[in-house]
Write a protein that holds these residues in place. Structure first.
Motif, PDB file in Angstrom:
ATOM      1  N   GLY A 236       0.810  -1.218   0.000  1.00  0.00           N
ATOM      2  CA  GLY A 236       0.000   0.000   0.000  1.00  0.00           C
ATOM      3  C   GLY A 236       0.839   1.262   0.000  1.00  0.00           C
ATOM      4  O   GLY A 236       0.505   2.239  -0.685  1.00  0.00           O
ATOM      5  N   GLN A 237       1.921   1.285   0.772  1.00  0.00           N
ATOM      6  CA  GLN A 237       2.802   2.455   0.798  1.00  0.00           C
ATOM      7  C   GLN A 237       3.394   2.720  -0.581  1.00  0.00           C
ATOM      8  O   GLN A 237       3.469   3.860  -1.033  1.00  0.00           O
ATOM      9  CB  GLN A 237       3.933   2.228   1.808  1.00  0.00           C
ATOM     10  CG  GLN A 237       3.548   2.361   3.262  1.00  0.00           C
ATOM     11  CD  GLN A 237       4.723   2.034   4.156  1.00  0.00           C
ATOM     12  OE1 GLN A 237       5.263   0.929   4.157  1.00  0.00           O
ATOM     13  NE2 GLN A 237       5.147   3.008   4.941  1.00  0.00           N
ATOM     14  N   TRP A 238       3.847   1.655  -1.231  1.00  0.00           N
ATOM     15  CA  TRP A 238       4.433   1.798  -2.573  1.00  0.00           C
ATOM     16  C   TRP A 238       3.400   2.389  -3.531  1.00  0.00           C
ATOM     17  O   TRP A 238       3.691   3.347  -4.256  1.00  0.00           O
ATOM     18  CB  TRP A 238       4.903   0.428  -3.060  1.00  0.00           C
ATOM     19  CG  TRP A 238       5.510   0.417  -4.427  1.00  0.00           C
ATOM     20  CD1 TRP A 238       4.864   0.612  -5.624  1.00  0.00           C
ATOM     21  CD2 TRP A 238       6.892   0.219  -4.761  1.00  0.00           C
ATOM     22  NE1 TRP A 238       5.741   0.532  -6.677  1.00  0.00           N
ATOM     23  CE2 TRP A 238       6.997   0.295  -6.176  1.00  0.00           C
ATOM     24  CE3 TRP A 238       8.039  -0.037  -4.017  1.00  0.00           C
ATOM     25  CZ2 TRP A 238       8.204   0.115  -6.840  1.00  0.00           C
ATOM     26  CZ3 TRP A 238       9.243  -0.204  -4.686  1.00  0.00           C
ATOM     27  CH2 TRP A 238       9.322  -0.135  -6.073  1.00  0.00           C
ATOM     28  N   PHE A 239       2.194   1.817  -3.526  1.00  0.00           N
ATOM     29  CA  PHE A 239       1.164   2.270  -4.471  1.00  0.00           C
ATOM     30  C   PHE A 239       0.773   3.721  -4.200  1.00  0.00           C
ATOM     31  O   PHE A 239       0.643   4.527  -5.130  1.00  0.00           O
ATOM     32  CB  PHE A 239      -0.058   1.363  -4.390  1.00  0.00           C
ATOM     33  CG  PHE A 239      -1.153   1.758  -5.353  1.00  0.00           C
ATOM     34  CD1 PHE A 239      -1.028   1.484  -6.713  1.00  0.00           C
ATOM     35  CD2 PHE A 239      -2.288   2.420  -4.907  1.00  0.00           C
ATOM     36  CE1 PHE A 239      -2.026   1.871  -7.614  1.00  0.00           C
ATOM     37  CE2 PHE A 239      -3.282   2.798  -5.791  1.00  0.00           C
ATOM     38  CZ  PHE A 239      -3.154   2.517  -7.143  1.00  0.00           C
ATOM     39  N   MET A 240       0.578   4.063  -2.921  1.00  0.00           N
ATOM     40  CA  MET A 240       0.197   5.445  -2.594  1.00  0.00           C
ATOM     41  C   MET A 240       1.288   6.434  -2.995  1.00  0.00           C
ATOM     42  O   MET A 240       1.005   7.556  -3.416  1.00  0.00           O
ATOM     43  CB  MET A 240      -0.090   5.563  -1.093  1.00  0.00           C
ATOM     44  CG  MET A 240      -1.423   4.984  -0.680  1.00  0.00           C
ATOM     45  SD  MET A 240      -2.807   5.784  -1.541  1.00  0.00           S
ATOM     46  CE  MET A 240      -2.632   7.468  -0.943  1.00  0.00           C
ATOM     47  N   ALA A 241       2.552   6.002  -2.885  1.00  0.00           N
ATOM     48  CA  ALA A 241       3.663   6.894  -3.215  1.00  0.00           C
ATOM     49  C   ALA A 241       3.685   7.245  -4.699  1.00  0.00           C
ATOM     50  O   ALA A 241       3.942   8.385  -5.077  1.00  0.00           O
ATOM     51  CB  ALA A 241       4.984   6.257  -2.799  1.00  0.00           C
ATOM     52  N   LEU A 485       5.326  13.128  -2.464  1.00  0.00           N
ATOM     53  CA  LEU A 485       5.954  12.380  -1.384  1.00  0.00           C
ATOM     54  C   LEU A 485       6.214  13.257  -0.172  1.00  0.00           C
ATOM     55  O   LEU A 485       6.108  12.798   0.975  1.00  0.00           O
ATOM     56  CB  LEU A 485       7.274  11.759  -1.855  1.00  0.00           C
ATOM     57  CG  LEU A 485       7.165  10.624  -2.877  1.00  0.00           C
ATOM     58  CD1 LEU A 485       8.546  10.189  -3.356  1.00  0.00           C
ATOM     59  CD2 LEU A 485       6.417   9.435  -2.294  1.00  0.00           C
ATOM     60  N   LEU A 486       6.532  14.525  -0.390  1.00  0.00           N
ATOM     61  CA  LEU A 486       6.735  15.461   0.733  1.00  0.00           C
ATOM     62  C   LEU A 486       5.437  15.655   1.518  1.00  0.00           C
ATOM     63  O   LEU A 486       5.471  15.830   2.747  1.00  0.00           O
ATOM     64  CB  LEU A 486       7.249  16.802   0.205  1.00  0.00           C
ATOM     65  CG  LEU A 486       8.698  16.813  -0.290  1.00  0.00           C
ATOM     66  CD1 LEU A 486       9.018  18.115  -1.014  1.00  0.00           C
ATOM     67  CD2 LEU A 486       9.661  16.607   0.887  1.00  0.00           C
ATOM     68  N   LEU A 487       4.307  15.589   0.813  1.00  0.00           N
ATOM     69  CA  LEU A 487       3.015  15.675   1.498  1.00  0.00           C
ATOM     70  C   LEU A 487       2.717  14.407   2.290  1.00  0.00           C
ATOM     71  O   LEU A 487       2.134  14.453   3.374  1.00  0.00           O
ATOM     72  CB  LEU A 487       1.889  15.916   0.480  1.00  0.00           C
ATOM     73  CG  LEU A 487       1.813  17.296  -0.172  1.00  0.00           C
ATOM     74  CD1 LEU A 487       0.719  17.312  -1.235  1.00  0.00           C
ATOM     75  CD2 LEU A 487       1.545  18.370   0.880  1.00  0.00           C
ATOM     76  N   LEU A 488       3.143  13.254   1.724  1.00  0.00           N
ATOM     77  CA  LEU A 488       2.852  11.969   2.365  1.00  0.00           C
ATOM     78  C   LEU A 488       3.702  11.731   3.611  1.00  0.00           C
ATOM     79  O   LEU A 488       3.222  11.142   4.590  1.00  0.00           O
ATOM     80  CB  LEU A 488       3.087  10.827   1.384  1.00  0.00           C
ATOM     81  CG  LEU A 488       2.040  10.522   0.325  1.00  0.00           C
ATOM     82  CD1 LEU A 488       2.450   9.289  -0.476  1.00  0.00           C
ATOM     83  CD2 LEU A 488       0.673  10.283   0.956  1.00  0.00           C
ATOM     84  N   THR A 489       4.981  12.133   3.554  1.00  0.00           N
ATOM     85  CA  THR A 489       5.913  11.752   4.623  1.00  0.00           C
ATOM     86  C   THR A 489       6.094  12.815   5.683  1.00  0.00           C
ATOM     87  O   THR A 489       5.639  13.837   5.705  1.00  0.00           O
ATOM     88  CB  THR A 489       7.313  11.446   4.041  1.00  0.00           C
ATOM     89  OG1 THR A 489       7.726  12.566   3.248  1.00  0.00           O
ATOM     90  CG2 THR A 489       7.280  10.218   3.204  1.00  0.00           C
TER      91      THR A 489
END
Length: 489
Positions: A236-241, A485-489
């Motif tokens: 899931g992390q890979w796909f969302m990224a 990715l900056l928004l996700l992490t």
């Protein structure tokens, strides 16, 4: 190549050994333990072997871990470990040698290969492709979208893009250009064939990045990253990224191909008529196809939402049991799936080798050395520069697996030595480029030689389109993916 043959040049057989010996004889650098340096020498010999391929990759990996286990007192364990009370180097060496076979990601790879076997045995993959060609084949552009959608549907459950694209998609689409008098190695290739072949290859490179399980080197990279840095990346992390960039590129790829590799034929009914006739021969959905659809959808839902309930690797084993119990595949089918077993052994040994490189302290030493050299860089600039370097160096590799094995530990070590660099963000930015980079060369990823050899993509055209699409993929990933990715992490 499945065995050593008379056609294998002798220098390819001896080059890995010679490289290992030369590196081992170099005086040990300051700050690295002698046993770690000797381990690195053997590891580098294995990397050279994977690049030159005098033997199958699984054999090279098996020889590597066996040699290190035999020489463990000098290459795997420090004097302090050997002097510790109760430490049994023989047992510990064997435990290390087989540690990759208990790695959950390696088992996920194996399970995904069995999904692909189910697609092949039931004929579901071919049926999906024909359905889409029948529905969307009246216009050349929409035919390109049909090819892309077919690959996207198969991608999450086919960890070999060679099996997916070259083995399932290509056999269907190679029948289409001649219907419009478009033939290989002939000026008529421009009528339809060049567009169709390039669309198929570009699509599979994007889907190979979009899904963690769409390409085996993705899973290997995740396993190596965990063993090197301790950072875990799930499905899931890979796909969302990558989802925003990956989905956008999938929507654009057929259109970009339509512009940059323009077909002369824009519309016609011959292709959809052919696909409809092929579907009639297949008949209605079979019991096994329906059962496989149910299993595939269930697995996908569990991979996305069930991480806290069931391991992704266990999902794969559950589906394998389900396919065996329902008769979709037999045990003999599984035993005869040489690609799955070969990849299982190959990646299990590579995971052990890469994990050992970190275990002996070589990775942390190398990271400190490189980090000291680039410590004055802005962490974000350094991060982007390392990603671009990692991507561009694929021109020198004929295998994404070899690329991952040779460069990923080095790049991760370099990044870990840069003060202020967010390693979680860096890993999510680096790893998804693996699928994209396959577009660069005629040897860049498994399906590339198949499409290159189709006769519809002459060398000059392939290299030109490879450079253009490779740049588009990379720029899109950095310009859109990095802010996301900056928004996700």
């Amino acid at each position: 190549m499945n065995s050593v043959t008379h056609s294998t040049p002798r220098w390819k057989l001896f080059a890995p050994l010679i490289i290992a010996i030369i590196v081992a004889l170099i005086p040990t650098p300051d700050g690295v333990a002698p046993h770690a340096w000797y381990f690195f020498a053997i590891f580098l010999g294995c990397v050279v072997g994977l690049i030159l391929e005098p033997l199958p990759g699984a054999v090279i990996g098996l020889i590597g871990v066996t040699l290190i286990a035999l020489l463990s007192r000098w290459v795997l364990f420090s004097p302090e470990q050997l002097a510790a009370e109760g430490f049994n180097p023989a047992n510990q060496a064997f435990s290390w040698a087989v540690s990759g076979f208990t790695n959950s990601t390696v088992w996920l790879i194996f399970g995904a290969f069995m999904f692909a076997l189910g697609y092949e045995k039931t004929g579901l993959g071919r049926r999906i492709s024909l359905w889409l060609v029948n529905a969307m084949g009246k216009r050349t552009l929409t035919l390109g979208y049909a090819v892309m959608i077919s690959d996207t549907i198969l991608a999450p459950f086919t960890p070999s893009n060679t099996a997916r694209s070259a083995g399932t998609i290509y056999p269907v689409i190679r029948n289409l250009p001649p219907l419009y008098d478009s033939h290989p190695n002939d000026p008529s290739m421009k009528r339809m064939g060049s567009f169709l072949m390039w669309t198929a290859l570009a699509s599979t490179c994007v889907t190979s990045s979009l899904f963690l399980t769409a390409m085996a080197p993705n899973l290997l990279a995740v396993a190596l990253t965990e063993s090197t840095t301790g950072i875990q990346i799930n499905w899931g992390q890979w796909f969302m990224a990558i989802a925003p960039v990956g989905i956008l590129l999938l929507l654009l790829v057929p259109l970009l191909c339509y512009w940059l590799c323009a077909p002369e034929v824009k519309a016609g009914h011959e292709i959809s008529d052919w696909a409809r006739d092929e579907l009639k021969q297949l008949g209605t959905l079979t019991r096994n196809e329906i059962l496989l659809v149910v299993m595939v959808v269930t697995a996908l839902l569990l991979w996305i939402f069930g991480g806290g309930i069931i391991s992704a690797s266990l999902v794969g084993l559950v589906v394998i049991c389900g396919m065996l119990l329902t008769g979709i595949v037999t045990w003999d089918d599984i035993l005869n799936n040489h690609a799955a077993w070969n990849t299982f052994v190959w990646f299990a040994t590579l995971v052990a080798l890469a994990g050992g490189l970190s275990q002996v302290g070589f990775v942390s030493w190398f990271g400190n050395v490189v980090g000291g050299q680039v410590s004055h860089f802005n962490p974000m600039v350094a991060m982007v520069a390392l990603v671009v370097l990692f991507y561009a160096l694929h021109y020198f590799f004929a295998s994404i697996t070899a690329h991952v094995t040779a460069l990923l530990p080095v790049i991760l070590a370099a990044a870990s030595g840069i003060a202020g660099l967010d390693m979680q963000l860096f890993v999510l930015l680096l790893l998804p480029t693996l699928g994209f980079m396959g577009i660069l060369t005629p040897y860049g990823t498994g399906p590339s030689p198949v499409y290159y050899g189709s006769g519809y993509l002459p060398s000059a055209l392939f290299w030109r389109l490879g450079a253009i699409f490779g740049l588009i993929f990379l720029v899109a990933w950095l310009v859109i993916g990095l802010p996301w990715l900056l928004l996700l992490t």
